[in-house]
Write a protein that holds these residues in place. Structure first.
Motif, PDB file in Angstrom:
ATOM      1  N   CYS A 159       3.014  -3.173  -0.572  1.00 15.84           N
ATOM      2  CA  CYS A 159       1.562  -3.242  -0.400  1.00 15.84           C
ATOM      3  C   CYS A 159       1.071  -4.578  -0.941  1.00 15.84           C
ATOM      4  CB  CYS A 159       0.852  -2.078  -1.088  1.00 15.84           C
ATOM      5  SG  CYS A 159       0.786  -2.194  -2.860  1.00 15.84           S
ATOM      6  N   LEU A 184      -6.088  -5.301  -0.844  1.00 13.45           N
ATOM      7  CA  LEU A 184      -6.792  -4.056  -1.162  1.00 13.45           C
ATOM      8  C   LEU A 184      -8.004  -4.339  -2.059  1.00 13.45           C
ATOM      9  CD1 LEU A 184      -3.733  -1.663  -1.677  1.00 13.45           C
ATOM     10  CD2 LEU A 184      -5.115  -2.010   0.386  1.00 13.45           C
ATOM     11  N   TYR A 235     -10.778  -5.781   0.004  1.00 16.40           N
ATOM     12  CA  TYR A 235     -11.389  -4.688   0.767  1.00 16.40           C
ATOM     13  C   TYR A 235     -12.366  -3.890  -0.109  1.00 16.40           C
ATOM     14  CZ  TYR A 235     -11.617  -0.104   3.002  1.00 16.40           C
ATOM     15  OH  TYR A 235     -12.058   1.075   3.534  1.00 16.40           O
ATOM     16  N   GLN A 280      -9.321   6.631  -1.241  1.00 17.09           N
ATOM     17  CA  GLN A 280      -8.683   6.316   0.036  1.00 17.09           C
ATOM     18  C   GLN A 280      -7.532   5.322  -0.164  1.00 17.09           C
ATOM     19  OE1 GLN A 280     -11.399   4.120   2.620  1.00 17.09           O
ATOM     20  NE2 GLN A 280      -9.687   3.155   3.634  1.00 17.09           N
ATOM     21  N   ILE A 281      -7.776   4.311  -0.989  1.00 20.72           N
ATOM     22  CA  ILE A 281      -6.764   3.268  -1.168  1.00 20.72           C
ATOM     23  C   ILE A 281      -5.572   3.799  -1.963  1.00 20.72           C
ATOM     24  CG2 ILE A 281      -6.361   1.044  -2.336  1.00 20.72           C
ATOM     25  CD1 ILE A 281      -7.794   0.971   0.446  1.00 20.72           C
ATOM     26  N   GLU A 310      -3.649   6.042   0.267  1.00 20.50           N
ATOM     27  CA  GLU A 310      -2.930   5.234   1.272  1.00 20.50           C
ATOM     28  C   GLU A 310      -1.585   4.774   0.712  1.00 20.50           C
ATOM     29  OE1 GLU A 310      -4.963   1.693   2.983  1.00 20.50           O
ATOM     30  OE2 GLU A 310      -3.013   0.697   2.861  1.00 20.50           O
ATOM     31  N   GLN A 320      -4.776   8.342   6.895  1.00 16.05           N
ATOM     32  CA  GLN A 320      -4.296   7.644   5.703  1.00 16.05           C
ATOM     33  C   GLN A 320      -2.785   7.462   5.741  1.00 16.05           C
ATOM     34  OE1 GLN A 320      -6.421  10.087   2.878  1.00 16.05           O
ATOM     35  NE2 GLN A 320      -7.674   8.343   2.295  1.00 16.05           N
ATOM     36  N   ILE A 343      -2.194   4.544   8.192  1.00 19.03           N
ATOM     37  CA  ILE A 343      -2.461   3.188   7.700  1.00 19.03           C
ATOM     38  C   ILE A 343      -1.468   2.815   6.587  1.00 19.03           C
ATOM     39  CG2 ILE A 343      -4.277   3.839   6.057  1.00 19.03           C
ATOM     40  CD1 ILE A 343      -4.275   0.689   8.157  1.00 19.03           C
ATOM     41  N   SER A 401       0.757  -0.367   7.337  1.00 19.74           N
ATOM     42  CA  SER A 401       0.564  -1.538   6.485  1.00 19.74           C
ATOM     43  C   SER A 401       1.897  -1.983   5.878  1.00 19.74           C
ATOM     44  CB  SER A 401      -0.445  -1.184   5.386  1.00 19.74           C
ATOM     45  OG  SER A 401      -0.500  -2.199   4.442  1.00 19.74           O
ATOM     46  N   GLU A 426      -5.897  -4.223   9.141  1.00 14.50           N
ATOM     47  CA  GLU A 426      -7.160  -4.429   8.424  1.00 14.50           C
ATOM     48  C   GLU A 426      -8.323  -3.742   9.143  1.00 14.50           C
ATOM     49  OE1 GLU A 426      -7.443  -8.681   7.676  1.00 14.50           O
ATOM     50  OE2 GLU A 426      -5.516  -8.662   6.626  1.00 14.50           O
ATOM     51  N   CYS A 463      -8.118  -1.005  11.036  1.00 16.49           N
ATOM     52  CA  CYS A 463      -8.030   0.458  10.853  1.00 16.49           C
ATOM     53  C   CYS A 463      -8.438   0.864   9.441  1.00 16.49           C
ATOM     54  CB  CYS A 463      -6.611   0.944  11.144  1.00 16.49           C
ATOM     55  SG  CYS A 463      -6.256   0.952  12.898  1.00 16.49           S
ATOM     56  N   ARG A 464      -8.000   0.082   8.467  1.00 10.20           N
ATOM     57  CA  ARG A 464      -8.383   0.427   7.086  1.00 10.20           C
ATOM     58  C   ARG A 464      -9.910   0.412   6.965  1.00 10.20           C
ATOM     59  NH1 ARG A 464      -5.425  -3.180   4.332  1.00 10.20           N
ATOM     60  NH2 ARG A 464      -3.690  -1.771   3.950  1.00 10.20           N
TER      61      ARG A 464
END
Ligand SMILES: Cc1cc2nc3c(=O)[nH]c(=O)nc-3n(C[C@H](O)[C@H](O)[C@H](O)COP(=O)(O)OP(=O)(O)OC[C@H]3O[C@@H](n4cnc5c(N)ncnc54)[C@H](O)[C@@H]3O)c2cc1C
Length: 647
Positions: free
Chosen positions: A36, A41, A44, A142-143, A146, A335, A338, A342, A392, A394-395
């Protein structure tokens, strides 16, 4: 590039040794496969999602940047750990033992325990605010999720329905049912599954035949067979609560007379003792991907009486009760998509920098030119940029939805009237099928591009890439196939264009962005194209409305999936242009912790997507306007009739 990605490089070359071990034998400990990019992130979270605007607002915890960074680093570390069991679970899958119990892949039990000890608080976070624990904003949740589901989607699918089940209990269960099930589910000692599918009832749940015969009060005898149930039986928890869709004896046939039952694997008797509730696993499916999690054929009431408790004591309202659960499951699917996509993109990037092959195109005739890393080739750059843009985009689309969820939570915590939440609630409902279907389809595209970037290496099982593709494929099928999502979008959420309040809210938001766009970003042409495509989307919906009202309603399903894809492309382009604006602001005001190339790359990524992918929206809109529809009788296509052995 962040530490997490850089640190992975040294151990990039794959972990799994070919040992010739047989299923059941424990494989050697493996290195992490998950990659990752924490810089991405953080950009974002802070610069696009404006996390500071929601942190500290009730009901959210008040965290500063250092605390959020520490949390993300801790999550990334745990994700790497989770991924050490990713490839091995593909080789040593979950399986049914002769004694009818199910074995989990090696390493899963220890990781599950650690996940429960360290991260259970994340899983039990409620959207409904019935509990008083301050929570993380959805976008931060969410992150973190993910990372976890991207690192090991199989392991994270065990108990994957538990958070949704908690919401369901809070919203729909009787106080007694809540007391019986919630504490154990919250603590992670028990988990939950969702049991809808039957052999004859897949997309069409009206065919469900599992029956419920009254015993006493809310207690019913459940009888039937449920297919494909994810983590329907396994050794990681003490007990499992199955949310079973069934038909109470005497109810009408069809979709709207289904009831939801809480069916524990072990039920508590009046004396407080637990007894076997006769739920049996008759089979664990052999499948293409996600092999680390068992998909089970569950039998209820075959081996003896299986008791189920009617959710909330309410008959024939399962579909209403289950709406929040289905929504969470759909977002959860995106999730996983992605997370895996990713990591696939970042693996491709790493590989493309290391793999030396061929000379530059303009030097191909030279005898002295040096071979270069494949990242120097224009077509490889195109593939990498395509993956970057889609990841990016989709996230960010998921973020559009989670931002609205957070907004609702803030309003609820402030005691605002329901009418104030109407706008966000409508947008959440609108975005849910798009998030599920568009993101899962894009993830599949990204995974296949990742295989292509890797060349022959991408086709080998040594690297995680082909496993990513196999694991991603289910995401367009479960929780309602992607066509079913598009039907939900066009027919149910947008009322076939006749009652499209949510569409109006969406158009207001995107048009506000377009109107306020910074001219100095240098993307005027791209923003105009976005405006054209948003208009085309609206025209396409009007076209669908006309089909529905002029006697051509049978043509609507021919276009609905394309309409969803158009919507996804417009959302992705919007998100990428928002990213570009945020990057431009930083380039103007000082780049902060980001390097210039990272920020200028955002502008280039937006430009790429808008010119390469977005124009298909205009093509699709023209097709809908012209109604280039096929005849609806399947025998008019010239498909071969009885197909036998080719001679
Ligand atoms: C790995 C895995 C895990 C799963 N986990 C669970 C679980 O935990 N719980 C659970 O209840 N279920 C689970 N499922 C089941 C899953 O939700 C279903 O497979 C899915 O809903 C599709 O149903 P089906 O397989 O019967 O396909 P079908 O409904 O037979 O569909 C086949 C094709 O026809 C299309 N189609 C169907 N109806 C229509 C229509 N009206 N119009 C246009 N096209 C249509 C579909 O889009 C699809 O392309 C799982 C499945 C798998 C493979």
């Amino acid at each position: 590039m962040c530490a997490t990605l850089a640190a992975n490089r040294s151990e990039y070359n794959p972990p799994i040794k070919r040992t010739g071990k047989q299923p059941g034998e424990v494989p050697a400990a493996a290195a992490a496969t998950y990659l990752c990019d924490l810089q991405e992130l953080e950009f974002y979270l802070w610069d696009v999602q404006k996390l500071d605007n929601v942190l500290g607002q009730p009901p959210f915890r008040d965290l500063d940047r250092h605390e959020v960074r520490a949390l993300l680093e801790k999550a990334a570390q745990f994700a790497r750990k989770l991924s050490t069991a990713y490839q091995s679970s593909d080789r040593y899958p979950a399986h049914l033992r002769d004694d009818g119990t199910v074995a989990a892949p090696p390493g899963f039990e220890a990781l599950w325990k650690e996940c429960r000890a360290e991260w259970q608080w994340l899983r039990r976070q409620s959207e409904t605010l019935a509990d008083s624990e301050p929570s993380l904003p959805q976008v931060l949740n969410q992150i973190i999720l993910e990372m976890f589901v991207g690192a090991n989607p199989s392991l994270m699918s065990y108990g994957g329905f538990t958070p949704a089940a908690l919401t369901l209990l809070e919203l729909s269960a009787t106080p007694e049912q809540r007391a019986a099930f919630e504490p154990e589910l919250r603590a992670g000692r028990w988990d939950a599954t969702f049991c809808a599918t039957e052999a004859q009832a897949g997309s069409d749940l009206s065919g469900i035949s599992t029956s419920a015969a009254p015993i006493e009060g809310e207690v019913y005898a459940i009888r039937g067979e449920k297919k494909y149930i994810t983590a329907g039986m396994h050794p990681l928890v003490e007990n499992t609560v199955h949310l079973v869709l069934a038909r109470i004896e005497g109810s009408q046939p069809g979709f709207f007379s289904l009831s939801c039952f809480l069916v524990p694997r072990y039920r508590r008797e009046a004396d407080g003792m637990f007894v076997d509730n006769n739920v049996r696993c008759a089979r664990v499916e052999r499948k293409m991907g996600l092999k680390g999690v068992p998909n089970t054929l569950l039998q209820f009431g075959e081996a003896g009486e299986t008791q189920g408790y009617l959710l909330g004591g309410r008959k024939n309202v399962a579909l209403l009760q289950l709406t929040p659960l289905m929504r969470r499951a759909r977002i959860g699917t995106s999730q996983i998509a992605i997370g895996l996509a990713s990591s696939a993109y970042l693996h491709s990037l790493t590989f493309a920098r290391e793999r030396i092959q061929g000379r530059r195109f303009e030097e191909s005739a030279s005898t002295t030119a040096q071979p270069v890393a494949i990242i120097e080739h224009a077509d490889v750059q195109r593939m990498l940029l395509d993956m970057k843009a889609r990841v990016e985009g989709c996230r960010g689309i998921i973020g559009k939805l989670t931002r609205e969820v957070s907004q609702i939570q803030i309003l609820k915590a402030a005691g605002a009237p329901r009418s104030d939440m109407e706008r966000s609630a409508r947008l959440v409902t609108l975005y849910t099928p798009i998030v599920k279907a568009y993101v899962s389809d894009q993830a599949w595209l990204i995974a296949t591009t990742a295989i292509q970037v890797h060349g022959g290496e991408g086709y080998l099982a040594d690297r995680p890439i082909e496993q990513y593709a196999r694991d991603i494929k289910i995401l367009s099928i479960w929780e309602g196939t992607n066509y079913i999502q598009s039907q939900d979008l066009v027919r149910d959420k947008l009322g076939l264009g006749r009652n499209a309040v949510a569409m109006r809210f969406f158009l207001e938001d995107i048009n506000a962005f377009i109107a306020g766009f910074l001219p100095d970003v240098g993307l005027d042409e791209e923003v105009h194209l976005l405006a054209d495509c948003a208009n085309a989307l609206k025209d396409a919906l009007d076209g669908i409305r006309d089909m529905a009202s002029d006697g051509s309603i049978a043509q609507v399903p021919y276009y609905s999936k394309r309409f969803l894809d158009m919507f996804g492309d417009v959302l992705a382009a919007w998100v990428l242009l928002e990213n570009a604006c945020a990057a431009q602001r930083l380039l103007t005001d000082g780049t902060g912790t980001y390097d210039r190339a990272f920020l200028t790359g955002k502008i280039k990524t937006a430009r790429y997507f808008v010119h390469e992918a977005l124009p298909t929206v205009l093509v699709r809109a023209a097709q809908i306007a012209k109604r280039v529809a096929v005849p609806v009788a399947s025998n008019e296509f010239g498909f071969p009739g009885q197909v036998g052995v080719a001679l």
